[in-house]
Structures are given as C-alpha cells and as structure tokens.
Design an enzyme around this catalytic site. Sequence first.
Site, mmCIF file in Angstrom:
data_model
loop_
_atom_site.group_PDB
_atom_site.id
_atom_site.type_symbol
_atom_site.label_atom_id
_atom_site.label_comp_id
_atom_site.label_asym_id
_atom_site.label_seq_id
_atom_site.Cartn_x
_atom_site.Cartn_y
_atom_site.Cartn_z
ATOM 1 N N CYS A 156 22.942 1.786 21.705
ATOM 2 C CA CYS A 156 22.301 2.090 22.988
ATOM 3 C C CYS A 156 20.927 2.725 22.748
ATOM 4 O O CYS A 156 20.823 3.724 22.041
ATOM 5 C CB CYS A 156 23.188 3.033 23.805
ATOM 6 S SG CYS A 156 22.507 3.425 25.432
ATOM 7 N N ASN A 179 23.704 -11.292 18.075
ATOM 8 C CA ASN A 179 23.361 -11.125 19.490
ATOM 9 C C ASN A 179 21.845 -11.119 19.633
ATOM 10 O O ASN A 179 21.156 -10.442 18.871
ATOM 11 C CB ASN A 179 23.967 -9.828 20.017
ATOM 12 C CG ASN A 179 23.512 -9.479 21.425
ATOM 13 O OD1 ASN A 179 23.142 -8.352 21.700
ATOM 14 N ND2 ASN A 179 23.505 -10.443 22.322
ATOM 15 N N ALA A 223 24.421 -11.743 26.155
ATOM 16 C CA ALA A 223 24.177 -10.642 27.092
ATOM 17 C C ALA A 223 23.302 -11.110 28.252
ATOM 18 O O ALA A 223 23.806 -11.571 29.276
ATOM 19 C CB ALA A 223 23.531 -9.470 26.347
#
Length: 610
Positions: free
Chosen positions: A356, A457, A480
Amino acid sequence: FPEGLISSPFLNFWEKIVEHDVKFLTTKDKFHTFIDAKYEVCQPDDTNENNDTNNETKESSVEEPQVKKLKWDPEDKKRLRGQNKSRPHRKPTMYEEKPLCVSVIQGNRKCFYGDKCKFHHVVADYMASKPPDIGDSCHLFDTFGKCQYGLSCRFGKTHTTADFQTLEKADVMKTYENRTPVKNSLTKDLQNSLRKRQVSFKKSEDYLKTFSNYKDKTEPKIEACAAPLPISPEKPPAIKTAGPLTDVDVVRLRSCEKKQVDFRDKLYLAPLTTCGNLPFRRVCKRFGADITCGEMAMCTNLLQGQQSEWALLKRHESEDIFGVQVEGCFPDTMTRCAELINNHAQVDFVDINSGCPIDLVYKKGGGCGLMARTRKFEQIVKGMNYVLDVPLTVKIRTGVHEKSNIAHKLIPELKNWGVSMITLHGRSREQRYTKLADWDYINTCAELASPVPLFGNGDILSYEDAVKAKDTGVSGIMIARGALIKPWIFTEIKESRHWDISSTERLDMLKDFTNFGLEHWGSDTRGVEKTRNFLLEWLSFMCRYIPVGLLERVPQKINERPPYYMGRNYLESLMASQNVGDWVRISEMLLGPVPKNFNFLPKHKANSYK
C-alpha cells in the site's frame, strides 16, 4: 492535449479511429453539447408543478462540485493527482430527514429509546413524507421472497398492501431457508467480546511469549513448522486436563498439513480499496474471475470490533476461492488479527498488504513500509503462519523508491519464512502509475521465487497483455484497474478474444451491480444512496473503456487517453463521458433521481481527468 505531453505517433494512432457513417472524433464542447441536448430530449414533459420542482432539483444535482482550492502556486507545473481529501462528502443517512424506526420495520417491537427516539413510529406519517418509489419491482422481494426493509424499501409498493402490511412469498423463502448467501458477518456477541477484550488469543500469546524470549536470546525461537516448546513446571498447564484429550489439543499443524490452495494458472481479482466491494466481486465472478480477495482491512480496527471494517471480510457464496487482506505494522496486532480471522471467518487464505503506497499507512510503517523493515516483517509472517490453518500470502511492490528495487532481495527471505504465494506489483511506491509496470523485473523475481508461486500485476487490459504476462514465467496474473475499466476482461482472457461489448450489455452489467448492491447495502434510502456512491466510483474508471469497434488497432492500452469521441449510439457516448454529471445521469437510469442535496466527486483525481 497539452503541448509536449503526447508524442506524435500516439496522436496519429488516435486520429485513425475507424469512421463508419459518421466521424467519431469530436471536441469537448461538441461532445457535451450533444450529450446534454439528447438527455433533455429523453426527459418526460412537465405537466405539473411537482415535475418542475423535480427538474430543478435534478439540474442542480448534476452540476460539477466546486473545484478544490490549490495549496500551492498555480504556476507550479506539478500534476494534480492523488486523493481528493477535501471532496464534498455526505453520509447516506443524511439524505432522509426522519426515517422510519427499525422497531416498526421489524414488526412493531418495543423501541429501545422510547419517547426519546427521533425516528417515525406512526406509519401513516412516515408514508406521507417518504420519497416516491424508484421502480415497480423489488429485487429483494423477487429473489428472497421477502424484503427485510419492509415499508422503508424504495421499491415498497410491490410488497406493501393498502393497509401498510408487508407481503411475503412462502415458496421462494423456503429455497433460502437453510442457506447463508453472505458469510463472515460480525455477530453482536463477538463484537461485544472484542470491545471488552474478552476474546482469547491463546496461540498468539504463546508465540509472542516466545518472541520476547527470542529478543532476549534466552530461549530458541519457534520456527514455522516446529513443535510447541515444552511447558515449564512452574507455569500452569496450557492443556486442559478435564475431558477427552485429542490431537488438536497437543499437536499444531505443520505448514505441509495446512489447507492447500492451487493458485497456479488462475485469474486473480486484486483487492481494490473502495471499488473492490462484494457486489463488484460478484460481477467479476460472473465474467470468470477465479480468485477474489476482500478490500484491505486494518488489523487494529478488526480487533476493536468495528462493524465497517468487518464488512470488508464478507464473502458471497459464489466466491469459491476467497481470501482477506489485512494491513498492520506490528507483530502482536497482526498475529492476533490472524488468529481472530482463523477462528471466526471462513476464508481460503489470508494476504498481508505490504504494497500500500498511501501516506496514512506508509508513515506508520505498514504497507510498503514493511518492505524496508525486514525484521518486523519476518516476525509478522512467522507469527501469522503460527496461528493460521490456511495459506498465508503476501502482496509487495518492486520497492519504495523508483530506481531502487528491493523485491528481489526480499523474495528469498519470504520463501524461508513460509509464505504460500507472493504477488508482485511491477511498480515502486514513488512511481505510482506514472510509468508502465516493469515485467522484465517481475520475470526475474518469478525465477527467484520458484517453487513458491508468484503472481504478476500491472497494466493488463486485454487478453494479449495477459498472454505476454504469462510468457514471463509467472504462475498467474492479478488484474486490478483492468477489471475496473472492463470487468469482462476475465472472459476475454479465457476465450482469447476481443469482446466488442455493446452499450446495452454494459448497462445490464451495471443493473446487476445495483441489484447486488441493494442486496448488500439495502433497498431503503440509505442503501440506495450507498449503492449509488459505489456505482459512481466504479463509473469513474469504466468511462476510460473505448469500444473495440471504434479502434483501428487493438488492443487499447491502459495508459492511453483518447480524445473526445462519439459512440455508435447515445448510450455509448454517455458512458464515454468523463464528466461527473453524466455518471450521475447513468446512476439515475438505475436508481432513480438523486436527492436534492446530493453531490459527488471521485475519490482520486486520477479518476476524474477532463
């Protein structure tokens, strides 16, 4: 486009958008003039003063919110990006001045607050002030045979009699009699126990005691698969001596004996904050997502029994491989949180968020901060592995700083610590989304991670992007933003094709989302407006999709921004609009007119580019 921002080959590509009977390229002013003119023509004629009032409300509701005041010199060329922290925000509970009391909705039971209650208790008074119904059929009533929101339902005329009684379908209710479509809800008993700190964390305490001894180097540390340390005779026995003795009491599962999940060659829907809610995950499951994960949850909030945080752990029955993602920066809280989830939630794996990038998390040492705090990271991973009966996974970035990758140094350590899977986002914290993901580096890390599966990703928006990603040697791919822009990307990847989905099909998909949202958040005014808010957040991403039929060269790339263009019909043009007001218009097609005091601004500036 601003001068110097886009290269000439890029402009030439977008200038070659296919033209059929009309020219699709247009200007900003012509585009919005067309959208506004068509929208006014589609509105019904006003025949009374009430309609005039409603139109005035609607016109004011779709206006753009006030522009946020800049906190730096306007001449500064720094790009506007990040979060709209001072965006206008109203709670869904504020759209209804005086709602109906829950005691009346649930069958005229006694109100806990008595005469001090500020809500309606006289049904006739509430019905007189209740906003008009949105539609002719209630999704909850048709699906479950009963609407638990009763008279407060915004589709209530379907299941409400003239004398304000709620109807039920007994035959439909029988099909859901012994089913629990949504699991992992926080019970009142558990919430009270957490608030009073009466929940036992025996495994966590055992590990933390050993961990403190390990810091003092007076006793050996516990490895992930080692047997529990012998109990000192001076201490009370940890095993109950009354009752039958089972293996569960004295033997802890080794990592090889824990529940196994086959992650390889699966399509993984990333845990998406705000947009990755349960209704959105249900939409993606319909299009072929294999693995789903709940939104990032703060471990301290879960331990405090916060209802809003526990809602992020909810799992729908259609999610066959489901995990939860937790964030924290201390071994004690993360270990206790893992034990809490292990004992009170049904999950297939638990994921640690160490990627994050937001300041609120990073400055406390969580998220990306864990990558630079390897000692704490090791203690967290080993502690959570000690208490969990399901696999433990980790999501990381390439590093904290843009030109200083550290993931390749961390991955061998993660293998030794006992993680079951690693997900690598090919960007650093500083980079955010300003450049493309580094798939060459992901390939290098995948070789280091073997035999532990590593998922890649970043920047996947078509099946061609997915094929190139799989060729790098990763075990699977996580999607995502690509899923937010086009949720049908999972179908495209599995069928190896480009899907020229029509605007009508996309509207049906949005309708499914609103129905799932009404199930999840409720069909009363509060639930409707909460569903609308999350729908608008999703539309701020989905407007970036460019129909395949308008492109001369496919596929669309995730970092490309087109000029203004007209769709093949009005609905397709409306869905391509980057204006907040047009997103609100789409929501009104599905959830009725917005309240008088409604306003909306996307959570991220990057989503509301114009």
